[in-house]
Motif scaffolding. Structure first.
Motif, PDB file in Angstrom:
ATOM      1  N   ARG A 143       0.818  -1.204   0.000  1.00  0.00           N
ATOM      2  CA  ARG A 143       0.000   0.000   0.000  1.00  0.00           C
ATOM      3  C   ARG A 143       0.855   1.259   0.000  1.00  0.00           C
ATOM      4  O   ARG A 143       0.562   2.230  -0.692  1.00  0.00           O
ATOM      5  CB  ARG A 143      -0.938   0.004   1.205  1.00  0.00           C
ATOM      6  CG  ARG A 143      -1.865   1.208   1.229  1.00  0.00           C
ATOM      7  CD  ARG A 143      -2.800   1.174   2.417  1.00  0.00           C
ATOM      8  NE  ARG A 143      -3.684   0.033   2.374  1.00  0.00           N
ATOM      9  CZ  ARG A 143      -4.581  -0.233   3.324  1.00  0.00           C
ATOM     10  NH1 ARG A 143      -4.669   0.556   4.381  1.00  0.00           N
ATOM     11  NH2 ARG A 143      -5.367  -1.290   3.229  1.00  0.00           N
ATOM     12  N   GLY A 144       1.938   1.276   0.791  1.00  0.00           N
ATOM     13  CA  GLY A 144       2.783   2.458   0.838  1.00  0.00           C
ATOM     14  C   GLY A 144       3.348   2.805  -0.524  1.00  0.00           C
ATOM     15  O   GLY A 144       3.340   3.962  -0.944  1.00  0.00           O
ATOM     16  N   MET A 149       3.096   5.917  -5.714  1.00  0.00           N
ATOM     17  CA  MET A 149       2.964   5.884  -7.167  1.00  0.00           C
ATOM     18  C   MET A 149       1.798   6.733  -7.645  1.00  0.00           C
ATOM     19  O   MET A 149       1.919   7.511  -8.588  1.00  0.00           O
ATOM     20  CB  MET A 149       2.779   4.434  -7.639  1.00  0.00           C
ATOM     21  CG  MET A 149       4.030   3.581  -7.546  1.00  0.00           C
ATOM     22  SD  MET A 149       3.698   1.859  -7.987  1.00  0.00           S
ATOM     23  CE  MET A 149       3.007   2.041  -9.623  1.00  0.00           C
ATOM     24  N   ARG A 150       0.659   6.606  -6.993  1.00  0.00           N
ATOM     25  CA  ARG A 150      -0.503   7.335  -7.488  1.00  0.00           C
ATOM     26  C   ARG A 150      -0.383   8.835  -7.239  1.00  0.00           C
ATOM     27  O   ARG A 150      -0.879   9.636  -8.024  1.00  0.00           O
ATOM     28  CB  ARG A 150      -1.788   6.775  -6.888  1.00  0.00           C
ATOM     29  CG  ARG A 150      -1.990   6.982  -5.426  1.00  0.00           C
ATOM     30  CD  ARG A 150      -3.427   6.604  -5.078  1.00  0.00           C
ATOM     31  NE  ARG A 150      -3.658   6.694  -3.661  1.00  0.00           N
ATOM     32  CZ  ARG A 150      -4.017   5.663  -2.898  1.00  0.00           C
ATOM     33  NH1 ARG A 150      -4.172   4.473  -3.421  1.00  0.00           N
ATOM     34  NH2 ARG A 150      -4.218   5.822  -1.609  1.00  0.00           N
ATOM     35  N   MET A 151       0.311   9.239  -6.170  1.00  0.00           N
ATOM     36  CA  MET A 151       0.506  10.664  -5.960  1.00  0.00           C
ATOM     37  C   MET A 151       1.541  11.218  -6.942  1.00  0.00           C
ATOM     38  O   MET A 151       1.476  12.395  -7.311  1.00  0.00           O
ATOM     39  CB  MET A 151       0.925  10.939  -4.515  1.00  0.00           C
ATOM     40  CG  MET A 151      -0.163  10.638  -3.491  1.00  0.00           C
ATOM     41  SD  MET A 151      -1.825  11.232  -3.963  1.00  0.00           S
ATOM     42  CE  MET A 151      -1.566  13.002  -4.040  1.00  0.00           C
ATOM     43  N   GLU A 155       0.681  14.215  -9.558  1.00  0.00           N
ATOM     44  CA  GLU A 155       1.526  15.375  -9.832  1.00  0.00           C
ATOM     45  C   GLU A 155       1.815  15.508 -11.326  1.00  0.00           C
ATOM     46  O   GLU A 155       1.857  16.627 -11.866  1.00  0.00           O
ATOM     47  CB  GLU A 155       2.831  15.258  -9.039  1.00  0.00           C
ATOM     48  CG  GLU A 155       3.750  16.460  -9.158  1.00  0.00           C
ATOM     49  CD  GLU A 155       3.107  17.743  -8.664  1.00  0.00           C
ATOM     50  OE1 GLU A 155       3.491  18.823  -9.170  1.00  0.00           O
ATOM     51  OE2 GLU A 155       2.214  17.676  -7.788  1.00  0.00           O
ATOM     52  N   GLN A 156       1.992  14.384 -12.013  1.00  0.00           N
ATOM     53  CA  GLN A 156       2.223  14.427 -13.460  1.00  0.00           C
ATOM     54  C   GLN A 156       1.020  15.016 -14.188  1.00  0.00           C
ATOM     55  O   GLN A 156       1.173  15.843 -15.092  1.00  0.00           O
ATOM     56  CB  GLN A 156       2.529  13.021 -13.974  1.00  0.00           C
ATOM     57  CG  GLN A 156       3.881  12.483 -13.532  1.00  0.00           C
ATOM     58  CD  GLN A 156       4.080  11.030 -13.914  1.00  0.00           C
ATOM     59  OE1 GLN A 156       3.151  10.355 -14.380  1.00  0.00           O
ATOM     60  NE2 GLN A 156       5.292  10.520 -13.714  1.00  0.00           N
ATOM     61  N   GLY A 280      -4.576   5.598   1.867  1.00  0.00           N
ATOM     62  CA  GLY A 280      -5.066   4.750   0.794  1.00  0.00           C
ATOM     63  C   GLY A 280      -6.107   3.739   1.220  1.00  0.00           C
ATOM     64  O   GLY A 280      -5.872   2.938   2.121  1.00  0.00           O
ATOM     65  N   TYR A 281      -7.280   3.793   0.579  1.00  0.00           N
ATOM     66  CA  TYR A 281      -8.312   2.775   0.763  1.00  0.00           C
ATOM     67  C   TYR A 281      -8.202   1.705  -0.315  1.00  0.00           C
ATOM     68  O   TYR A 281      -8.958   0.750  -0.331  1.00  0.00           O
ATOM     69  CB  TYR A 281      -9.705   3.412   0.712  1.00  0.00           C
ATOM     70  CG  TYR A 281     -10.059   4.148   1.977  1.00  0.00           C
ATOM     71  CD1 TYR A 281     -10.554   3.465   3.085  1.00  0.00           C
ATOM     72  CD2 TYR A 281      -9.868   5.522   2.080  1.00  0.00           C
ATOM     73  CE1 TYR A 281     -10.862   4.135   4.259  1.00  0.00           C
ATOM     74  CE2 TYR A 281     -10.178   6.197   3.251  1.00  0.00           C
ATOM     75  CZ  TYR A 281     -10.672   5.500   4.333  1.00  0.00           C
ATOM     76  OH  TYR A 281     -10.974   6.167   5.499  1.00  0.00           O
TER      77      TYR A 281
END
Length: 282
Positions: A143-144, A149-151, A155-156, A280-281
């Motif tokens: 999860r970490g 990755m998703r943040m 930002e991209q 994160g859920y």
């Protein structure tokens, strides 16, 4: 029987002191009684509150209705979380009455979500079906890494200049009490309190596509809402989202033309609002 002078003096002293001590003793007893009564009332209040709690009893299956064990069931905003047993069942006790967002996820399956209305002093029975997905990562074990990755992807997209974004720094600086308040600053978006629908609450609509708020609830173009990439139910009540202190970022696309393909869903024509949490859920 002879009584000595000292004994007489002692008896006289006791006779003088007893009337003086009586009010103090009575006051102490009165205070003790008041404390006891207050304690009893507090116990009654707790007992009364607990008697209003309910139970969630549910089952999670795959598309063939086979029970799924080890599915993670979370009631957002409450800290309540359980894992399904071998027969796919889950049970949550002591759930206060109210409206909640519930998320179900399991490794190898696409997560699902639903709004629930928990009655007082009752058992709410639920069932959820998860669709298998070959593209799902082991999000619960890494999860970490997934959040990072998703943040980075968030930002991209922000750097590309398509859509509207609220970063974690902006969220902390504004200090709002409700997550939905951040959408009130967005162009092409309208946030409104709805009371004429089953779920009601705070909902978000696109101004660019569909009719405006003045045309009535039935004509509104409700935006698709996502939480950590999970598509939430249509006409979602934003009051059920996690508080701002748990939000890492928000992105808004007021029409389908500008929306990234990964945000696609059944209601994408009206645009989308994506909320990303710090832990994160999904």
């Amino acid at each position: 029987m002879k009584i000595s002078l000292s004994s007489r003096r002692l008896a006289a002293a006791v006779g003088v002191l007893l009337p003086l001590l009586a009010p103090a003793v009575a006051g102490a007893q009165s205070k003790t009684t008041i404390r006891d009564r207050a304690r009893q009332e507090a116990v009654k209040q707790v007992t009364s509150d607990e008697s209003r709690f309910s139970v969630l009893d549910g089952v999670v299956t795959d598309s063939l209705l086979r029970p799924l064990n080890s599915a993670d069931v979370t009631v957002v905003g409450t800290g309540a979380r359980v894992v399904t047993s071998e027969n796919g069942r889950f049970r949550m006790l002591q759930v206060p009455p109210g409206q909640y967002l519930l998320i179900v996820r399991r490794i190898g399956f696409a997560p699902t979500s639903g709004m629930i209305e928990v009655p007082a002093r009752d058992t709410l029975r639920l069932s959820y079906v998860l669709e298998r997905s070959n593209n799902m990562l082991d999000t619960m074990r890494i999860r970490g890494t997934r959040v990072t990755m998703r943040m980075r992807e968030f930002e991209q997209r922000r750097q590309q200049g398509v859509g509207q974004f609220v970063t974690q720094e902006e969220i902390e600086r504004r200090g709002s009490l409700a997550t939905a308040d951040f959408l009130r600053y967005m162009r092409g978006v309208e946030v409104s309190q709805v009371t004429t629908q089953l779920w009601g609450g705070t909902q978000v609509y696109s101004r660019r596509e569909g009719a405006g708020m003045s045309d009535g609830v039935g004509a509104n173009c409700a935006m698709q809402v996502l939480l950590d990439g999970i598509i939430l139910p249509k006409n979602f009540n934003l009051d059920l989202l996690p508080p701002p202190k748990q939000i890492a970022g928000i992105e808004v696309y007021s029409g389908a033309a500008t929306m990234p393909p990964q945000f696609g869903g059944p209601d994408r024509r009206c645009g989308a609002v994506a909320f990303w949490t710090r832990d994160g859920y999904n």
